[in-house]
Design an enzyme around this catalytic site. Structure first.
Site: not given
Length: 402
Positions: A45, A66, A91, A301
């Site tokens: 990420h 993430d 996520e 998320h």
């Protein structure tokens, strides 16, 4: 602590916290005790992003944070082995989005920027300091060099500059291309991209500015938007996600006027959304589930309605439980999910001893079992002759809660 947000913690709290930090290398397993272990995986990420596999006894949780399942110009794709966790916490920012070709997006981005330069306009690209700023800077740097363009490119001072410094230092965390060319040239040493100064805001002629923050809710990016929004020759390119209520979210949804500092601003600037987000899309999330083979999945998320859609897709395709608890909600996930059938060769004497132990446990202990006591055992679907010492039987491992 005081009631103000800035009083939630002090600099001393941070120092005390940092004393407890322990360093872990990628793919290293750290044993906290004889039962609890932690392993880090590359998440792709942003620089330093990791997934963590936390194992306790026979149960494990893979927490993704993430992540990005697609390699880009400056970072590699997330990588995790077939760890088969009891629970995958992933996520779901882009729960219903499947992105088009990365190459096509890049070409479209470069064409739009070049067209704006030709009409003497200014391009504002709101970014977060870490990640998309570096990705798009490398893309424009190579294009400017190839096309011999003269218009200046700037990035806002502060966080982006500091982030670039650490990218230069931590080359081993970057993409294979950057690592392979590092000896000849560090791609984070930009030739055409210079630090931005506020005095450049009203300079005549074309320019490209990367400015933080990425959602147009404050700072340099919002100030530049306020100054450039009324000119139709200018362009705003939003490369990532915008939370509802931000100016970025409003203009992406077609607002022709926005209120900034109690003033109405006409939005004549050309607005383009071109997703260069470093979050996994729906395809990437499904790919991670395929790769890791979890017993169940928990989504975080993301937006409620989109998470609902993804939850149904996961349950339909993988035939496993999928959860999406709300903020503040506690989700109970059954542990030790060993249910499943397996063919084994079972010796009759072993079978008799095993069943005898289970029967004795049930007879002597079932009535005294505590609430929530878990009973584990095996169910024989197909009986065999006691004289057959090496016969195949269908076993189903089960557990029940008293």
């Amino acid at each position: 602590m005081g009631g103000k947000e800035e009083d939630f913690f002090t600099s001393q709290n941070i120092k005390d916290c940092m004393k407890k930090v322990k360093i872990i290398s990628l793919h290293q397993t750290i044993w906290v005790d004889d039962q609890l272990s932690i392993k880090a995986y590359y998440a792709g990420h942003v620089l330093g992003a990791c997934m963590f596999l936390i194992s306790v006894g026979n149960d494990s949780v893979l927490y993704t944070g993430d992540y990005n399942m697609t390699a880009d110009r400056h970072l590699g794709a997330a990588w995790v082995d077939k760890c088969k966790p009891s629970l995958l916490i992933t996520e779901s920012t882009y729960a219903t989005t499947i992105r088009d070709s990365k190459r096509a997006r890049e070409q479209d981005f470069l064409k739009k920027v070049h067209d704006c330069m030709d009409r003497k306009g200014k391009v504002l690209i709101p970014v977060f300091a870490l990640g998309r700023a570096q990705e798009l800077c490398i893309l424009l740097e190579s294009y400017w060099d190839r096309m011999n363009l003269k218009a200046p490119i700037y990035f806002s001072l502060g966080l982006v500059e500091k982030a670039n410094h650490y990218y230069k230092l931590l080359i081993p965390w970057t993409s294979q291309k950057i690592k392979s060319t590092f000896v000849q040239r560090n791609l984070f040493e930009f030739k055409y991209i210079k630090p931005f100064d506020r005095s450049y805001t009203d300079n005549p002629g074309p320019m490209v500015v990367f400015a933080t923050p990425g959602m147009l809710h404050a700072g340099t990016s919002l100030n530049l938007f306020k100054n450039w929004a009324s000119d139709g020759n200018n362009m705003l390119i939003m490369p990532g996600y915008c939370v509802a209520g931000t100016v970025g979210h409003q203009v992406l949804n077609g607002a022709k006027q926005v209120v900034i500092d109690n003033k109405r601003i006409n939005v004549n600037i050309k607005v383009e959304y071109m997703s260069f987000s470093a979050h996994a899309d729906a395809k990437g999330i499904m790919q991670l589930i395929t790769n890791t083979e979890p017993n169940s999945v928990l989504l975080v998320h993301g937006e409620d309605g989109k998470m609902d859609f993804l939850k149904k897709q996961i349950e339909k395709e993988f035939h496993i439980n999928c959860y999406k608890p709300a903020n503040g909600q506690t989700q109970v996930v059954p542990s030790g999910q060993l249910a499943g059938q397996v063919k084994v060769k079972l010796d009759a004497q072993v079978y008799q001893r095993a069943c005898g132990q289970l029967c004795r446990y049930k007879e002597h202990n079932f009535k005294r079992a505590r609430p929530s006591c878990v009973l584990r055992g095996c169910v024989i679907n197909e009986m065999s002759s006691a004289q057959d010492k090496d016969v195949g039987n269908d076993l189903q491992f089960v557990e029940s809660q008293v």
